[in-house]
Write a protein that holds these residues in place. Structure first.
Motif: not given
Length: 91
Positions: A50-53, A62-77
């Motif tokens: 799992s991943f805490a985004l 997010l868990n196994e099998g999940d996918c996420v789209f992060i648009p340009s310019g968005v702060i993430h980690g």
């Protein structure tokens, strides 16, 4: 302006094919994803665990099998938990 220091400016792929794929497991130097942003868009897919985004707009777990789209310019980690994930960064 306060996030200017978190601007990631890495060369991705080549001029004709500006795409980079990162396979990230516990041995990867950036296993823990620090807060950052970049001009490219990014897809993150969780292959195991799992991943805490963290996003500028909140949190996603997010868990196994999940996918996420992060648009340009968005702060993430994020913080992985017994996780293997891959990132596709596209200009």
């Amino acid at each position: 302006m306060r996030y200017l220091a978190n601007h990631e400016q890495l060369a991705r792929g080549s001029f004709g094919f500006p795409v980079e794929i990162y396979y990230v497991d516990e041995s990867h130097p950036r296993y823990e994803m620090p807060l950052h942003w970049h001009m490219e868009s990014e897809f993150i897919q969780i292959l195991k665990g799992s991943f805490a985004l963290t996003l500028e707009s909140g949190y996603e777990f997010l868990n196994e099998g999940d996918c996420v789209f992060i648009p340009s310019g968005v702060i993430h980690g994020g913080t992985p938990h017994d996780c293997i994930y891959q990132c596709l960064v596209v200009d």
